[in-house]
Design an enzyme around this catalytic site. Structure first.
Site, PDB file in Angstrom:
ATOM      1  CG  HIS A  80      -0.754 -20.885 -23.939  1.00  0.00           C
ATOM      2  ND1 HIS A  80      -1.100 -21.816 -22.983  1.00  0.00           N
ATOM      3  CD2 HIS A  80      -1.391 -19.740 -23.590  1.00  0.00           C
ATOM      4  CE1 HIS A  80      -1.891 -21.254 -22.084  1.00  0.00           C
ATOM      5  NE2 HIS A  80      -2.089 -20.000 -22.428  1.00  0.00           N
TER       6      HIS A  80
ATOM      7  CB  SER B  26      -4.848 -19.844 -20.714  1.00  0.00           C
ATOM      8  OG  SER B  26      -3.672 -19.565 -19.995  1.00  0.00           O
TER       9      SER B  26
ATOM     10  CG  ASP C 210       1.332 -24.164 -23.304  1.00  0.00           C
ATOM     11  OD1 ASP C 210       1.887 -23.055 -23.207  1.00  0.00           O
ATOM     12  OD2 ASP C 210       0.130 -24.352 -23.025  1.00  0.00           O
TER      13      ASP C 210
END
Length: 256
Positions: free
Chosen positions: A225, A94, A195
């Site tokens: 995610h 991320s 996601d």
């Protein structure tokens, strides 16, 4: 402020001469990356997994930090490994993906390759576009955390999103996107088919923007995610270890 149990930084010195920096994501902690780090340790590599400033404590503490501080922790880990390892890679989840891409932009061939999982370099959400204004009005909003398909698993991220920190993250996104053409290292990009936090456009922007000629894209079909804690975690661990081994061999002129 001390980190919550399990969220501490992690470091290990291995025997292969290969070093790997890992970076967790926004409002997360090393909890989301520890199993990945331990997989790389089992392969004999030196590993650094820093707890980024403002993370692993409280969202209020995070609101007092900015992206250069988060990046500084990743860069310091990289510099430390460069002093003891002949080859260093960087892996990020991320926002951690954005941070290691920034590392690639700034350090060129000193960094052998990058692995990013659901990298965060932008957002299509309308509220994020005005976050710098919102941050002056309210300190936080409800978070979208623990986006994990696997039952009973938690990344233990903050339950609130600190808006001043998010405004700083948006500045990191712009910086990273601007310099994506400077990324020339081999890259492994893994992203989830579903996601709920980072839109798929993020990985598309990365894949389209980097100048790397050695690029591998992997779609994670069974994870959300936080894929490093989800059903496809072993895919991430195995593919990254294979990538690191192959790139290291090619850099050494010993093609496999």
């Amino acid at each position: 402020m001390p980190a919550v149990p399990g969220a501490e930084s992690f470091a290990h010195d291995g025997s292969t001469g290969i070093g790997v920096v890992l970076s967790h994501g926004f409002t997360g902690s090393p909890i989301s990356m520890r199993a990945w780090a331990e997989h790389l340790v089992a392969a004999g590599h030196s590993v650094r997994l820093p707890l980024l400033p403002g993370h692993g404590t409280t969202w209020q503490e995070m609101n007092r930090t900015t992206w250069p501080q988060w990046y500084g922790a990743v860069e310091a880990a990289f510099t430390e490994l460069r002093g003891s390892c002949h080859t260093v890679f960087a892996c990020g989840l991320s926002m951690g993906g954005a941070l290691v891409l920034r590392l690639a932009e700034e350090h060129g061939d000193d960094l052998a390759g990058v692995v990013v999982v659901n990298p965060s370099v932008m957002s299509l959400r309308k509220d994020v576009k005005v976050v710098s204004v919102l941050a002056r009005l309210v300190p936080s909003v409800a978070a979208i955390g623990n986006d994990i398909a696997k039952p009973g698993v938690s990344e233990q991220a903050y339950t609130r999103t600190p808006l001043r920190a998010l405004a700083s993250l948006a500045k990191l996104w712009r910086t990273v996107r601007r310099d994506l053409p400077r990324v020339t290292q081999p890259a492994l990009v893994l992203h989830s088919a579903v996601d709920h936090v980072v839109e798929p456009e993020n990985s598309a922007v990365v894949l389209r923007g980097i100048s790397s000629t050695d690029v591998t894209e992997v779609v994670l079909e069974n994870s959300y995610h936080v894929a490093t804690l989800d059903h496809d975690a072993q895919v991430i661990f195995d593919r990254s270890a294979e990538f690191i081994g192959r790139v290291r061999a090619e850099r050494a002129g010993d093609l496999v």
